[in-house]
Design an enzyme around this catalytic site. Structure first.
Site, PDB file in Angstrom:
ATOM      1  N   ASP A 375       0.814  -1.206   0.000  1.00  0.00           N
ATOM      2  CA  ASP A 375       0.000   0.000   0.000  1.00  0.00           C
ATOM      3  C   ASP A 375       0.853   1.264   0.000  1.00  0.00           C
ATOM      4  O   ASP A 375       1.932   1.304   0.591  1.00  0.00           O
ATOM      5  CB  ASP A 375      -0.906  -0.011   1.247  1.00  0.00           C
ATOM      6  CG  ASP A 375      -1.831   1.183   1.306  1.00  0.00           C
ATOM      7  OD1 ASP A 375      -2.673   1.311   0.401  1.00  0.00           O
ATOM      8  OD2 ASP A 375      -1.702   1.995   2.244  1.00  0.00           O
ATOM      9  N   GLU A 428       0.983  -0.573  -5.141  1.00  0.00           N
ATOM     10  CA  GLU A 428      -0.016   0.462  -5.356  1.00  0.00           C
ATOM     11  C   GLU A 428       0.760   1.775  -5.447  1.00  0.00           C
ATOM     12  O   GLU A 428       1.082   2.390  -4.438  1.00  0.00           O
ATOM     13  CB  GLU A 428      -1.027   0.499  -4.195  1.00  0.00           C
ATOM     14  CG  GLU A 428      -2.225   1.390  -4.480  1.00  0.00           C
ATOM     15  CD  GLU A 428      -2.372   2.545  -3.516  1.00  0.00           C
ATOM     16  OE1 GLU A 428      -3.114   3.489  -3.834  1.00  0.00           O
ATOM     17  OE2 GLU A 428      -1.736   2.522  -2.455  1.00  0.00           O
TER      18      GLU A 428
END
Length: 706
Positions: A375, A428
């Site tokens: 993330d 990401e």
């Protein structure tokens, strides 16, 4: 009776390590001295061989015995940041020592003046069970406490050298209390796995030249019991319903939003305090392993969201752990995240790098997961991320790249792929940073894949435009092919696109009800025929009409309506098409897998392209009509003569479409079109996608005459 032999892989502080003496723990300050004084650390020698002179009875043990799981080599690796299995050493571990079962505790806190284990077992007494500090400058405090076992709650009481008193949960705890309680729990991750077949063959499932279709989900809000809508389903309960559902839908992988322990449920798991603990909201570690095992048995891979970018400032967590900036960067320009009001790891500190990389390997090792989606990579890469002028400091070369974070990410990927070459790491990352999914040895970050955020935003923006005006935005839908092969891209329609007022995927589509559903079917068809792997957030696969609400179950009741049944059916069909057609995945990250047939017809808002695999016979022709106007006798250029059959049509009646299709194969005519010598004349459905493939010529069967 001979005394039991102590495992020689376990080293005690003292004479076994070159006769070095344990550093005496400093006296606890008077301000916090409420009971007996803390005993000083002692130099001891653990006997490793039976002795006939020892008494037959086991001697009484002290509240805390000097004991260690660390070797000198472990310490050297830890200090250099190269110890990638710290979860085997730090934390709490049930062991047997001198014939007594108890728990070994070890915690890294170099700025501590005094540390004691507190818990239910000692009435949370800060003085009764102090740990011993190692003599080697590692900053590790440790000790064996007899008669403490699995299920015991505990924390560390830490008095820092600055005099601050802290009560901290264990950073390496394998289980935590259910929030809002914050104590750690002594636990293990023992499990008798039954997924050997999957583990032996998962390289084929995770390879970059195989279908890779991911179902992203939040465990707490995927489904709940109608009888108890405020209660979560457990990992084991999910296994009974989730596994058959994902298998039915045809997804190859499931991605769980962070399941690591987090105190604040509305953070969706992205504000982690227990990096090594599966959230107790949904059950035990073994129950999560059972869910993973059942997914593997069904042929479904498991990806976990992993968050090495930041952590919250909760008093029991990593922040200010030993009264100093131990895990976070001390400089707020590098150590505090202005958007999330959280703290950023100090990637330049060796022990912190070892903590994080060990954590990544822990989930791959102990939980058999098949990939990690990392993330907020962009927030790690740039020193000026979400910062104004004057709020950040350049690197040593005057640039805005966070060199320490970049180095960490490279090391992380090298460690993951060297230990688990059959998994994938997925970034990401929302910027144009070069080489995110390229090998470290070529200068890249080393990820297996990267989210194609630009494609996601452009596609949603284009499809949100009224079809009447799409001709003026044609470049939005074709632009992605300019850079589609610069990385190994995954195409995501993620949870971020259905929250904070952005609306559900269905409601982003313009027009009346029919057009909204047709547009959504078309968008998904575009996604599955575009180069790259796929990711779809839960609820989008059946056209949920409202935004995702983490506080409640998905709106499964809408599947009573044929409109939503049609969306579900089209996703099933697209997943099957993706698996069946090698042209959609064999060369998914290679320029040679894609060719425009007609990408410039902005006036009609029609896109036509070829998808190619290794075998020319598997070539596909994809036609996308972005307007509600059907076209009859529409000519499309093809590479070869023969018959071409329609193998997919998003306007099929089974998908709640209008049924405008091409039911019979069409013969290619020697009419030059789109720069090709042959062409086919077809019907193009409104707001529809259709896919053609050359029909294989089956030789006639000859029978011997009687």
């Amino acid at each position: 009776m001979a005394k039991k032999k102590v495992d020689t892989s376990i080293e005690a502080p003292g004479e076994l390590a070159g006769e070095k003496k344990a550093k005496p723990a400093a006296k606890k300050p008077a301000a916090t001295e409420k009971a007996a004084k803390k005993p000083a650390a002692k130099t001891v020698k653990v006997k490793t061989e039976p002795s006939q002179k020892e008494p037959a009875t086991t001697p009484a043990l002290k509240n805390v015995e000097p004991y260690s799981r660390f070797t000198d080599f472990d310490i050297a690796l830890f200090k250099s940041g190269k110890h990638y299995k710290l979860y085997e050493k730090l934390g709490s571990h049930v062991v047997e020592f001198n014939g007594v079962v108890g728990t070994y505790f070890a915690v890294w806190a170099p700025n501590a003046h005094y540390i004691a284990v507190i818990g239910n077992f000692n009435g949370w007494n800060r003085s009764s069970h102090p740990l011993y500090v190692r003599w080697d400058g590692s900053g590790i405090w440790e000790g064996f406490i007899p008669n403490v076992g699995n299920g015991e709650t505990y924390k560390y009481f830490i008095n820092s050298t600055s005099g601050e008193d802290l009560e901290k949960a264990d950073p390496f705890a394998l289980r935590w209390e259910v929030a809002p309680r914050t104590a750690s729990i002594v636990a293990d991750t023992f499990y008798e796995w039954k997924d050997a077949e999957w583990m032996a063959t998962r390289y084929g499932h995770n390879a970059l030249n195989r279908p890779y279709s991911v179902y992203e989900m939040h465990i707490g809000s995927w489904a709940r019991s109608p009888e108890s809508p405020d209660e979560f389903l457990t990992y084991r309960q999910l296994a009974d319903t989730l596994v058959p559902y994902i298998k039915e839908m045809g997804f190859t992988h499931v991605e769980f939003m962070p399941i690591m322990e987090h105190p604040y449920y509305p953070s969706w798991g992205y504000q982690i305090t227990g990096f090594y603990a599966a959230s107790s909201r949904y059950g035990t570690p073994q129950e999560l392993m059972y869910l993973v095992e059942k997914l593997h048995e069904a042929g479904i891979g498991v990806i976990l969201d992993w968050v090495p970018s930041h952590f919250p400032g909760d008093a029991h967590g990593l922040y200010n752990f030993d009264g100093s900036h131990l895990y976070e960067h001390a400089d707020p320009r590098k150590g505090f995240h202005p958007d999330w009001k959280s703290y950023i790891f100090n990637y330049g500190r060796n022990e912190v790098r070892a903590f994080l990389i060990s954590n990544a390997l822990f989930w791959l090792d102990r939980y058999h997961v098949d990939g990690l989606r990392v993330d907020a990579v962009a927030s790690m890469l740039y020193l000026d991320y979400s910062r104004n002028f004057g709020e950040w400091e350049t690197n040593i070369y005057g640039g805005n790249e966070n060199l320490e974070a970049i180095s960490f990410l490279k090391e992380f990927n090298e460690a993951v792929y060297s230990h688990f070459p059959d998994v994938q790491t997925i970034a990401e990352e929302s910027t144009s940073f070069t080489g995110v999914s390229r090998p470290v040895y070529t200068g890249g970050l080393g990820f297996g894949m990267k989210w194609m955020m630009g494609w996601m935003h452009d596609s949603i923006k284009y499809f949100s435009t009224d079809p009447l005006f799409r001709r003026y935005h044609h470049n939005q839908i074709t632009f992605s092919l300019i850079y589609a092969f610069t990385e190994n891209f995954m195409l995501p329609f993620s949870h971020d696109e259905v929250v904070y007022g952005k609306g559900a995927m269905l409601r982003k589509m313009p027009g009346d009800e029919w057009q909204q559903f047709a547009n959504l079917r078309l968008l998904y068809s575009y996604m599955f025929t575009h180069p790259g792997t796929k990711l779809l957030f839960m609820g989008a696969e059946f056209g949920q009409g409202t935004e995702w609400n983490f506080k409640q179950s998905l709106e499964w009741h809408v599947l009573e309506y044929p409109t939503h049944q049609g969306i579900k059916a089209v996703i099933k069909a697209l997943n099957q098409l993706y698996k069946d057609e090698p042209a959609l995945y064999e060369k998914g990250f290679d320029w040679s897998s894609f060719e425009w047939v007609d990408g410039g017809n902005a006036n009609d808002s029609i896109l036509i392209y070829n998808r190619k695999g290794h075998d020319e016979a598997n070539e596909l022709v994809v036609i996308l009509n972005m307007t509600p106007n059907p076209h009859y006798g529409y000519r499309v250029g093809v590479h070869s003569k023969g018959k071409w059959g329609e193998i997919f049509n998003s306007d099929a009646k089974e998908f709640w479409g209008g049924g405008i299709d091409n039911p019979n194969p069409v013969t290619a005519e020697p009419v030059s079109w789109h720069g090709r010598d042959h062409s086919i004349s077809i019907t193009v459905p409104p707001l529809g996608a259709t896919v053609f493939k050359k029909v294989k010529v089956v030789p006639p069967k000859y029978e011997l005459k009687k």
